[in-house]
Design an enzyme around this catalytic site. Sequence first.
Site, PDB file in Angstrom:
ATOM      1  N   LYS A  62      16.097  84.201  37.988  1.00  0.00           N
ATOM      2  CA  LYS A  62      16.478  83.071  37.147  1.00  0.00           C
ATOM      3  C   LYS A  62      16.722  83.531  35.710  1.00  0.00           C
ATOM      4  O   LYS A  62      15.885  84.194  35.114  1.00  0.00           O
ATOM      5  CB  LYS A  62      15.391  81.997  37.204  1.00  0.00           C
ATOM      6  CG  LYS A  62      15.175  81.446  38.611  1.00  0.00           C
ATOM      7  CD  LYS A  62      13.986  80.522  38.692  1.00  0.00           C
ATOM      8  CE  LYS A  62      12.680  81.258  38.531  1.00  0.00           C
ATOM      9  NZ  LYS A  62      11.501  80.406  38.823  1.00  0.00           N
ATOM     10  N   THR A 107      11.385  70.894  30.385  1.00  0.00           N
ATOM     11  CA  THR A 107      11.592  71.903  31.425  1.00  0.00           C
ATOM     12  C   THR A 107      10.293  72.315  32.103  1.00  0.00           C
ATOM     13  O   THR A 107      10.242  73.344  32.773  1.00  0.00           O
ATOM     14  CB  THR A 107      12.271  73.150  30.815  1.00  0.00           C
ATOM     15  OG1 THR A 107      11.468  73.631  29.726  1.00  0.00           O
ATOM     16  CG2 THR A 107      13.670  72.830  30.311  1.00  0.00           C
ATOM     17  N   GLY A 123       7.734  72.866  34.729  1.00  0.00           N
ATOM     18  CA  GLY A 123       7.760  72.892  36.188  1.00  0.00           C
ATOM     19  C   GLY A 123       9.097  73.201  36.817  1.00  0.00           C
ATOM     20  O   GLY A 123       9.271  72.999  38.025  1.00  0.00           O
ATOM     21  N   THR A 124      10.047  73.723  36.044  1.00  0.00           N
ATOM     22  CA  THR A 124      11.363  73.990  36.632  1.00  0.00           C
ATOM     23  C   THR A 124      11.297  75.048  37.733  1.00  0.00           C
ATOM     24  O   THR A 124      12.012  74.958  38.729  1.00  0.00           O
ATOM     25  CB  THR A 124      12.363  74.434  35.549  1.00  0.00           C
ATOM     26  OG1 THR A 124      11.763  75.457  34.740  1.00  0.00           O
ATOM     27  CG2 THR A 124      12.760  73.268  34.665  1.00  0.00           C
ATOM     28  N   GLY A 125      10.443  76.059  37.554  1.00  0.00           N
ATOM     29  CA  GLY A 125      10.328  77.092  38.581  1.00  0.00           C
ATOM     30  C   GLY A 125       9.745  76.556  39.870  1.00  0.00           C
ATOM     31  O   GLY A 125      10.226  76.872  40.972  1.00  0.00           O
ATOM     32  N   CYS A 126       8.720  75.728  39.751  1.00  0.00           N
ATOM     33  CA  CYS A 126       8.129  75.086  40.930  1.00  0.00           C
ATOM     34  C   CYS A 126       9.162  74.211  41.637  1.00  0.00           C
ATOM     35  O   CYS A 126       9.274  74.214  42.872  1.00  0.00           O
ATOM     36  CB  CYS A 126       6.935  74.223  40.521  1.00  0.00           C
ATOM     37  SG  CYS A 126       5.665  75.067  39.561  1.00  0.00           S
TER      38      CYS A 126
END
Length: 268
Positions: free
Chosen positions: A173, A205, A207-210
């Site tokens: 990412k 943003t 928690g975007t990875g989760c």
Amino acid sequence: MIPNILSIAGSDPSGGAGIQADIKAISANGGYAMAAITALTAQNTQGVSGVRMIDPAFVAAQIASLREDIRIDAVKIGMLGTAAMVDAVLAALDGLSAPIVLDPVMVAKSGDRLLQADAVAALRAGLARATILTPNLPEAADLLDRPEAESAPAMEDQATALLALGPKAVLLKGGHLPGGACPDLLATAEGLTWLPGPRHATRKTHGTGCTLSSALATLLGRGLPLPEAATGAKTYVARAIARADALSVGKGHGPTHHFHSFFEDPQS
């Protein structure tokens, strides 16, 4: 058939990341969400003030209980925290043929470390179990013990290096890259594919990875090919960020709008 998606991750009581975000993202993308909780946290949009790890044996028991009764079509692994947890979770998934999306949760948006330093080696050793690894640039640098990538060529080099560690694919990412774009890079045995995307000027943003990894697991569980699933997950997250201003949650890094499509005017 609606796929059953298992998230193995920590709890975020503010609802923007962790298990809570995973359940929302899985549901919004057409899956039935299940959860095995690895950690309890005291956190909000401004930071993490406390972490209590669950006994790894009990996390393994949660997973075993599900496997005894429920078909699992895909797995998302998030916060593991310790080397013992890494080992317990991977052992509990042994023999499962469903896709596994591994999001190497290491540091929270606030800068709080969520993966102990001695657990990085255990996670690195277990990467071969992953169908796809979804690190951001700081996490990739941590896994490779290299400086953080600051350019597209450096991302290509690090994605290739991560692929060599054993996962079947890597979605690196690029949100931490400087500039006005937010490109991600998909690396597979067939080569490298750039997934372009806009950068939204927002602090929402959390928690975007989760959210991305859970959406990706759900789309893989629905049977989409990896490139299509990766593109679909990225599009979903971009829209969730773009519509996050509809939410008013906290004073720090606010959450994305997981259910944005349910609030859109069908006539617009």
